[in-house]
Enzyme design. Structure first.
Site, short mmCIF file in Angstrom:
data_model
loop_
_atom_site.label_atom_id
_atom_site.label_comp_id
_atom_site.label_asym_id
_atom_site.label_seq_id
_atom_site.Cartn_x
_atom_site.Cartn_y
_atom_site.Cartn_z
N LEU A 311 0.82 -1.21 0.00
CA LEU A 311 0.00 0.00 0.00
C LEU A 311 0.85 1.26 0.00
O LEU A 311 1.85 1.35 0.73
CB LEU A 311 -0.91 0.03 1.24
CG LEU A 311 -1.74 -1.23 1.53
CD1 LEU A 311 -1.13 -1.97 2.71
CD2 LEU A 311 -3.18 -0.88 1.81
N ASP A 312 0.46 2.22 -0.82
CA ASP A 312 0.99 3.56 -0.72
C ASP A 312 0.31 4.24 0.47
O ASP A 312 -0.73 3.78 0.93
CB ASP A 312 0.69 4.31 -2.02
CG ASP A 312 1.06 5.78 -1.95
OD1 ASP A 312 2.20 6.08 -1.57
OD2 ASP A 312 0.19 6.62 -2.25
N LYS A 313 0.89 5.33 0.98
CA LYS A 313 0.28 6.00 2.14
C LYS A 313 -0.55 7.22 1.74
O LYS A 313 -1.77 7.18 1.77
CB LYS A 313 1.34 6.42 3.17
CG LYS A 313 0.72 7.04 4.43
CD LYS A 313 1.78 7.43 5.45
CE LYS A 313 2.48 8.73 5.06
NZ LYS A 313 1.57 9.92 5.19
N THR A 314 0.11 8.27 1.30
CA THR A 314 -0.59 9.53 1.04
C THR A 314 -1.56 9.40 -0.13
O THR A 314 -1.15 9.04 -1.24
CB THR A 314 0.41 10.67 0.76
OG1 THR A 314 1.33 10.75 1.85
CG2 THR A 314 -0.31 11.99 0.60
N LYS A 495 10.30 1.95 -4.65
CA LYS A 495 9.06 1.20 -4.40
C LYS A 495 8.96 0.01 -5.35
O LYS A 495 8.59 -1.11 -4.95
CB LYS A 495 7.84 2.10 -4.57
CG LYS A 495 7.68 3.18 -3.51
CD LYS A 495 6.39 3.98 -3.75
CE LYS A 495 6.22 5.08 -2.73
NZ LYS A 495 4.96 5.85 -2.93
#
Length: 637
Positions: A311-314, A495
């Site tokens: 998962l990415d955060k922002t 990433k």
């Protein structure tokens, strides 16, 4: 060709006529004891019914395909040879009637997708210097302004330039709720103005609109076959000739022509051929109704096997509605520094940059805007700019390190304090001297924690967060959401490296993100998942698109994929079990040609009805969600 088109168009009438003739034939035999009439009527019924079947078989043979229709056609010829007109009539009628029921029930699995295309807008009210005029939606160009009143359908993607109203965005998100829209808000083609009026400046028109892309993606998904479908297609190519050879061997060994013909009828693999496609169409339709776009059967197969979710955060775990919550200044010219930060961040659309702009505009007031003579955006780090012979760097710690800019002891303490509070930090330095530090907080999306827990119960074993944010902020979010592994301060290419490492370790990896920076990771993962609120690039490179941009939708999508794969396996089992039952029945003498065809057609309907259960599928987590009710939540562009 014309004959085939005519027969295809009138197949239902032919089926009805055959049924009536069969009834008349049996009345002639058992009511009037007229055997010749019985045989003639059933022979005529057989000929009428076999014509469209034989033409389909011939068309398939021309294309070097051995079809089910070929088996039926040969079986009818054999029945005529042995004088079993009742068998040939019943077999052809059941085959045609089964095809009729099959098409009707299959249509129900496509209703969700057809409903999307029916919602596609066809006209628009164009605002001109002379007033308004109604035009075809294809005649609207980018930059045109259109008017949409209460009850009207938005014909373009665009920005509201005048008016206000409440929109139903179910055609885009799958969620029927009213969203308040006013000036500068973004709207999408296919949505409906429930109340109010809007003047909208078109930014995307025709096939470039979000709604048009949704329809295109769903239609393409129907044609993308799963591994099961591809296997069955290959299997069918060999299966039909095998049945023909088996029937020939049965005749050679037994000298029983009727038995050989019956083998042809019982060997029809109809339920096997249709089982996988109908499951995938039903699953894709279920997702489409909920604003979940799954790009084909192969995606469903792979998604069901995912064991690692990255998962990415922002903008993914968080809403991206950032705001400056902490601020430190190390300069006496505060307003000038804030205005400088806002001007530079104005060249970017990053959520952190937007938060800085909003804060600076509120705090600094009217200050002369500086002139930027040169800017360079470094992905995952920040922005460099030349302003009035000054070199300005604004970004994260990695950005400052790359430019050999160090922080004082106090600045380091302030920075750590913000990060330990779970805030993202942005630092601005002018001529290698730190002037400002912004602490920016972002709210986690609703129900993320519960959704991630639900995904684990559905088979996701490992949760990994990859972010360009600092370690302290990332760790705080990971602790709150019970994420297993976290890596911070990452560039987009870093990433991708982590995603490839997870794949190399034997994991089936899904990556979910929303921005341009996420696109390489989305493309490299086994399954790429894009939030619908993200960029076009992320959506185009993904395998699954969540138009609601919600984690409950992700839970449903994953559960739907697993259920669709299970449903496909159930259908394949039903088909194989049916053939086994018929062959065993043939050996023991309780299955004959007509009864075998009846069971065969019944098995096709069983697999279709089994697949149709997917149309209304819900996960256990779905049942815990509140029923959607109209709201007045405002969303801005």
């Amino acid at each position: 060709m014309k004959i085939q088109q005519f027969l295809t168009k009138h197949t239902n009438q032919i089926t009805l006529a055959t049924g009536i003739l069969i009834v008349l034939g049996y009345l002639s035999q058992y009511l009037f004891h007229y055997t010749l009439g019985y045989q003639v009527i059933l022979a005529v019924a057989s000929v009428i019914a076999v014509i469209p079947i034989a033409i389909r078989a011939w068309s398939a043979l021309i294309n070097k395909v051995f079809s089910i229709e070929l088996l039926v056609s040969i079986a009818v010829i054999g029945a005529f040879i042995i004088g079993e007109f009742n068998e040939s009539a019943i077999v052809t009628f059941l085959f045609l009637f089964g095809s009729y029921l099959e098409s009707k029930t299959l249509q129900k699995t496509r209703n969700a997708i057809k409903g999307l295309t029916d919602l596609s807008p066809t006209t628009a009210t164009l605002v001109t210097t002379d007033g308004t005029s109604k035009v075809a939606v294809d005649d609207v160009d980018e930059g045109d302004v259109v008017l949409v009143k209460t009850g009207g359908q938005v014909p373009v993607d665009g920005v509201v330039v005048a008016g206000s109203g409440y929109l139903n965005e179910a055609s885009i998100t799958g969620e029927s709720r009213q969203i308040s829209k006013t000036t500068t808000d973004q709207v999408f083609s296919g949505t409906i103005v429930e109340n109010g009026y809007l003047k909208i400046k078109a930014t995307q028109v025709g096939d470039d609109t979000t709604f048009a892309k949704i329809i295109e993606l769903v239609e393409e998904a129907q044609d993308t076959k799963s591994k099961a479908e591809k296997f069955i297609d290959r299997f069918a190519q060999y299966y039909t000739p095998a049945v023909l050879i088996l029937a020939a061997l049965v005749f050679v060994v037994s000298r029983d022509f009727r038995l050989a013909i019956t083998v042809l009828v019982l060997g029809c693999p109809g339920a096997l051929v249709i089982g996988a496609p109908v499951s995938n169409v039903a699953g894709i339709g279920n997702g489409a109704k909920r604003g979940i776009l799954i790009k084909g059967g192969e995606v469903i197969d792979t998604f069901a096997k995912v064991d690692t979710l990255v998962l990415d955060k922002t903008g993914t775990l968080t809403q991206g509605n950032t705001a400056v919550t902490s601020f430190k200044a190390y300069t006496t010219q505060l307003e000038t520094a804030l205005n400088l930060a806002a001007t530079i961040e104005g060249t970017s659309d990053h959520p952190l940059g937007k938060a800085i702009i909003a804060y600076a505009n509120k705090q600094a007031g009217a200050v002369v805007t500086p002139t930027l003579t040169d800017t360079e955006t470094v992905k995952g780090q920040g922005i460099c700019a030349a302003v009035n012979d000054q070199q300005v760097v604004i970004g994260n710690q990695k950005m400052l390190t790359a430019h050999h800019i160090s922080l004082t002891t106090k600045q380091t303490h302030d920075l750590n304090t913000m990060q330990q509070a779970g805030q993202s930090t942005v630092i601005m330095a002018v001529d290698e001297q730190v002037h400002l530090i912004f602490g920016i907080a972002d709210t986690i999306r609703p129900q993320v924690k519960a959704s991630l827990a639900a995904l684990k119960t559905q088979g996701i074993k490992h949760l990994v967060m990859l972010t360009g944010d600092n370690e302290l902020t990332a760790a705080a979010v990971a602790r709150e959401l019970a994420i297993d592994e976290v890596h911070a301060n990452l560039l987009p290419e870093e990433k991708v490296t982590y995603v490839n490492q997870l794949k190399a370790a034997g994991n089936t990896v899904a990556f979910i993100g929303d921005g341009i920076n996420d696109s390489p990771s989305i493309a490299n993962a086994d399954i790429g998942i894009a939030m619908g609120s993200g960029t076009d690039v992320a959506i185009d490179t993904s395998d699954v698109v969540l138009m609601q941009s919600s984690f409950p939708a992700l839970v449903h999508a994953h559960g739907l994929a697993k259920k669709t794969v299970l449903n496909t396996r159930e259908n394949i089992f039903i088909a194989i079990a049916t053939v086994a039952f018929l062959l065993i029945g043939l050996v023991f003498g309780y299955i004959y040609m007509a009864s075998g065809m009846f069971v065969h057609e019944a098995s096709i309907l069983v697999v279709i009805f089994n697949a149709m259960r997917l149309i209304n599928f819900q996960t256990k987590f779905d049942h815990t969600q509140p029923t959607s009710v109209p709201t007045t939540t405002t969303t801005t562009a």
